[in-house]
Design a protein around this motif. Structure first.
Motif, short mmCIF file in Angstrom:
data_model
loop_
_atom_site.label_atom_id
_atom_site.label_comp_id
_atom_site.label_asym_id
_atom_site.label_seq_id
_atom_site.Cartn_x
_atom_site.Cartn_y
_atom_site.Cartn_z
N SER A 1 38.10 46.96 43.25
CA SER A 1 38.97 45.82 43.50
C SER A 1 40.42 46.27 43.45
CB SER A 1 38.74 44.74 42.44
OG SER A 1 39.70 43.71 42.57
N PRO A 2 41.30 45.63 44.22
CA PRO A 2 42.72 45.99 44.13
C PRO A 2 43.42 45.44 42.88
CG PRO A 2 42.40 44.28 45.78
CD PRO A 2 41.03 44.66 45.28
N ARG A 3 42.72 44.68 42.06
CA ARG A 3 43.34 44.23 40.80
C ARG A 3 42.35 44.44 39.66
NH1 ARG A 3 42.66 37.69 41.96
NH2 ARG A 3 40.63 37.64 40.99
N ASN A 4 42.86 44.82 38.49
CA ASN A 4 41.96 45.16 37.38
C ASN A 4 41.67 43.96 36.47
OD1 ASN A 4 44.22 44.91 35.74
ND2 ASN A 4 43.84 46.79 34.60
N HIS A 5 41.84 42.77 37.02
CA HIS A 5 41.65 41.58 36.19
C HIS A 5 41.14 40.43 37.03
CE1 HIS A 5 45.71 41.44 37.88
NE2 HIS A 5 45.50 40.15 38.00
N MET A 6 40.63 39.44 36.35
CA MET A 6 40.26 38.20 37.01
C MET A 6 41.37 37.18 36.73
SD MET A 6 37.20 35.68 35.99
CE MET A 6 37.68 33.97 36.20
N VAL A 7 41.64 36.32 37.71
CA VAL A 7 42.65 35.28 37.49
C VAL A 7 41.96 33.96 37.22
CG1 VAL A 7 44.63 34.08 38.46
CG2 VAL A 7 44.23 36.47 39.04
N GLY B 1 28.42 56.20 33.34
CA GLY B 1 28.13 56.00 34.76
C GLY B 1 28.73 54.73 35.33
N SER B 2 29.49 53.98 34.51
CA SER B 2 30.10 52.74 34.99
C SER B 2 31.60 52.97 35.18
CB SER B 2 29.88 51.61 33.99
OG SER B 2 28.53 51.22 33.99
N TYR B 3 32.16 52.38 36.24
CA TYR B 3 33.56 52.62 36.56
C TYR B 3 34.23 51.36 37.07
CZ TYR B 3 32.50 57.63 36.60
OH TYR B 3 32.13 58.89 36.26
N PHE B 4 35.55 51.32 36.89
CA PHE B 4 36.36 50.40 37.68
C PHE B 4 37.27 51.24 38.55
CE2 PHE B 4 40.42 48.44 38.51
CZ PHE B 4 39.99 47.34 39.22
N PHE B 5 37.27 51.00 39.85
CA PHE B 5 38.16 51.72 40.76
C PHE B 5 39.21 50.76 41.34
CE2 PHE B 5 34.22 54.45 41.53
CZ PHE B 5 34.60 55.38 40.57
N LEU B 6 40.49 51.07 41.10
CA LEU B 6 41.58 50.25 41.67
C LEU B 6 41.71 50.61 43.14
CD1 LEU B 6 43.83 48.28 40.43
CD2 LEU B 6 45.36 50.19 40.84
N SER B 7 40.90 50.00 43.96
CA SER B 7 40.80 50.40 45.37
C SER B 7 40.38 49.21 46.21
CB SER B 7 39.74 51.50 45.52
OG SER B 7 40.03 52.59 44.69
#
Lengths: 505, 505
Positions: free
Chosen positions: A98-104, A138-144
């Motif tokens: 996701s392009p943002r690392n948070h939920m709004v 094996g779990s990631y968050f990608f700012l992409s």
């Protein structure tokens, strides 16, 4: 002195090297710790020796037999986040793009524009929603951003987001998935009207709210400077909201509350120049009960919001032009006329539902491909299901996320978690949406609560202070983490005691 | 329906007009209220009929006999804000000119970069410091820069700040003053090193802290993306701080605390790649007691900060080069090597003190001109006073602001408030600075408190947890408003309980 010793060590390292001396952050203090620790787990094909990111695609390859199957989630809105929260991380690895690392927490976003709530109180980082993402190897968050999809190869293509903050250019990589969940949301509709993207501000992301706040405070201060004509002052302080749905109405209500409570005290020189106009082509809050709509109309008018029925034809830098030729000068223009599919969703090689959404069946699976699911504002039932397109509401997205998390967990437990592993799985209970009702606040301790299940159904429909109390309580208990629940309560309390913060930072 | 009536009214207004229909925000609902209220008081020469701000200078003319004398304050730092807080608004009208509408509580700014404190908790709006500015008809805050000064005509020239957010160009205006206080602060020194302005981030304003935070979180996330080489990962996560004064040391301490407490948990894939290096040409914390300096060196090294003695020669986009040729790759570069006079201060037609500051006498008056005072980092004693230049500390600025507020109040009470009205006034008690000591935090519940009055003086010098407790208590009681005191305490408590917030908004 330890510090001086370090310096000497560094200098010594530098001197002993024959190639250009480079102060490697690992060179000395941490060398021993490094060699004794396992290398960080990365499933890249092979560690690249190039100093710059490779131009070839690299990424996460297909999961191997000893590893957990991988669920790739595109998007961090209501749907994607509720899904990630519910996924059983003993069964799956979760990779979020996701392009943002948070939920709004969108229902409270309008309150942040005028300082009733703080921006951070309505934003929830992914790591707090699903802690495995920051902890499991094996779990990631990608700012992409996702930029492509190959359903046959079970592969998504991504590109990093760098915001121009980094001298590096964005780079691309690929992720293999066992299960893919498309929860990309929607984008605001402009109906092809010229100038909307350029001059209006939407209200969907935290940075939109920040921009609205900065502009509102700038206009308040600029209009107070000597040399501004009366006409220009009125223009600068004319806030126009286009779109009379819950977002537009709630923002107008918050704004008029801000004007009545805070501007009068803190910008007393210009308090008579500031006005709010809400423009809507049809009726405001069209999904609400008639009595509630009348109540809202009365309350908004009473608190100084001017309601205008009109269709916007053109948007210029300092004025909008309506269909009947009326010109409306503005200083701040907020656009909230609903949402439609994003260009990426349009481009995906998948079946579509009416309205251009990603088509899904009763189990939220995308038909004709394996292991691809879609939830939230970007998805809709394909025609063959005979089901109507659900409204683009947080409520729908959240319910779908919860349903799909349970479905995927059940499939995983039954051993169908791998790519192409659910072909034999017997899908049973389909997703059924039951509307729980709608709420909207009007500012000034007034709100609407409509608990009917459909527009013509029966049920409770409330307006006034009781509704406002229900509205606050409902949201306070629904804000996801305890930290944010606490901050929302504190923000409300300090706004009540001290007024809103008007610092322009 | 009230709303529909409004619409009809609007349409009727529009139709009856023969010229292009313009929806005037005042046209109907507020017309009656407008005519019954007094026109807003503006001391512009004449209201301009032009729709755009006039190109001619307009502004606030000289005060007239029935009005209060006007103190114009340039700047909203420690000096200017303490002065405004202390000015007696029964005697004076206060007009403040600054590009920001708030004061920054600088000693706590480093804590906001990593999320220990919120940005808004350390920013205090002017209206909360001096409420008269938002209420009194003759007091104003102008979001503008001072661009020129004519001490003979008792006039300052200003230009509005628009941040590019507004299609309008900035416009100029003039303000006549009875008393002028120059409290413009200083700007960070770069020693003419190439690339500092372009690639490094200073730590003086809230937007600097915001930029540091965004970049730090961006680098943490980018370094986790597949395809990034080991070397590039180390570079992205190498945080370099240049300058070992209190700001540099406190920021390094906060950062290492953030790494030890939060990065290890929330970015566990990359936790071994992140490092902090502090580069200083001389000794760190040179103004502190020797024992305290040794303690700080030990603590910082223990918490993983690498201390390097070196002189920066050149700053490139991804590395800095030291005098001895060593190359230091970095992902984040923070520059805090002290301050010097700003270009505006250099250009002012006033006597100067050593170091290029605005020269003042013992009463903080600028000699050779009437009614001009200067306080804070931008001012220094002229050589004829025989007094040394005071350090650029919040403590000095605040004390000067307080002294000058009392002086101006006394002059005003004695009838000398008008322009040229203090010629006969007998100035008595001069400004005397007494150093109360210094404090700095090192992160991890450790701080330094040095209560000696000079570097070689005697007095209490403490280090460790007790100091940290004193440090926190001292700042908590000094944060200006109750609102911010409350928020700082809440932020500290939630950081302790929930950890730091890592949302990148």
């Amino acid at each position: 002195m330890a510090w001086f010793r370090s310096l000497i060590q560094v200098s010594a390292t530098a001197r002993s090297a024959t190639k250009p001396r480079i102060l490697d952050p690992f060179s000395y203090t941490l060398l021993s710790r490094f060699s004794s620790e396992p290398a960080p787990i990365h499933e890249t094909p092979a560690p690249s020796p190039a100093p710059q990111p490779p131009t070839q695609y690299s990424g996460l390859g297909p999961t191997k037999p000893g590893e957990k199957p991988r669920v790739v989630v595109l998007g961090t809105g209501w749907a994607g986040c509720r899904l990630m929260k519910g996924l059983d991380t003993d069964i799956y690895d979760v990779v979020c793009v996701s392009p943002r690392n948070h939920m709004v927490f969108t229902p409270l976003l309008a309150s942040t524009c005028v300082g009733t709530l703080e921006f951070r109180s309505v934003a929830e980082p992914i790591g707090r929603i699903q802690p495995a993402i920051s902890r499991e190897p094996g779990s990631y968050f990608f700012l992409s951003n996702c930029v492509g999809l190959d359903p046959d190869k079970h592969l998504v293509q991504c590109e990093t987001v760098t915001d121009g903050a980094e001298p590096l250019k964005p780079w691309k990589f690929e992720i293999s998935y066992d299960k893919l969940v498309i929860a990309l949301g929607a984008k605001p509709t402009t109906f092809g009207i010229q100038g909307v993207e350029e001059h209006a501000i939407f209200l969907r992301e935290v940075y939109h709210a920040q921009e609205i706040r900065r502009k509102l405070l700038l206009n308040l201060m600029l209009s107070d400077v000597p040399g501004v004509s009366e006409e220009e002052k009125s223009r600068l302080l004319h806030c126009v909201v286009v779109g009379g749905g819950p977002t537009g109405v709630e923002f107008s209500g918050e704004l008029s509350d801000f004007i009545q409570r805070d501007v009068r005290q803190r910008y007393s020189h210009v308090k008579n120049y500031i006005h709010v106009t809400l423009i809507e082509a049809n009726e405001i809050l069209s999904s609400f009960d008639d009595r509630l709509r009348h109540y809202a109309t009365k309350q908004l008018t009473k608190s100084g919001v001017r309601l205008v029925r009109g269709i916007v034809k053109d948007v210029k830098a300092q004025k909008i032009i309506l269909n009947d030729g009326t010109e409306v000068p503005y200083g701040l223009l907020v656009w909230s006329t609903g949402v439609g599919p994003s260009p990426l969703v349009n481009s995906l090689p998948l079946p579509k539902a009416p309205g251009g959404r990603v088509g899904v069946d009763e189990w939220l699976r995308v038909p004709s491909v394996q292991d691809v699911y879609s939830i939230g504002d970007c998805s809709g039932f394909v025609e063959s299901t005979g089901k109507p397109t659900l409204p683009a509401l947080a409520q729908v997205a959240e319910r779908q996320g919860k349903y799909l998390a349970n479905l995927l967990n059940t499939i995983g437990k039954a051993g169908g978690g791998r790519a192409n592993g659910a072909k034999e799985y017997k899908f049973e209970d389909p997703f059924v949406y039951k509307h729980l009702g709608s709420m909207a606040t009007l500012g000034r301790y007034k709100a609407l609560v409509d608990l009917r299940q459909s527009k013509d159904g029966k049920g409770l429909a409330l307006a006034g202070f009781t509704s406002w109390f229900i509205w606050r309580s409902a949201y306070l208990t629904r804000v996801l983490s305890w930290r944010n629940r606490f901050y929302v309560a504190i923000n409300w309390a300090t706004t009540f005691v001290f007024g809103r913060d008007i610092t322009r930072i």
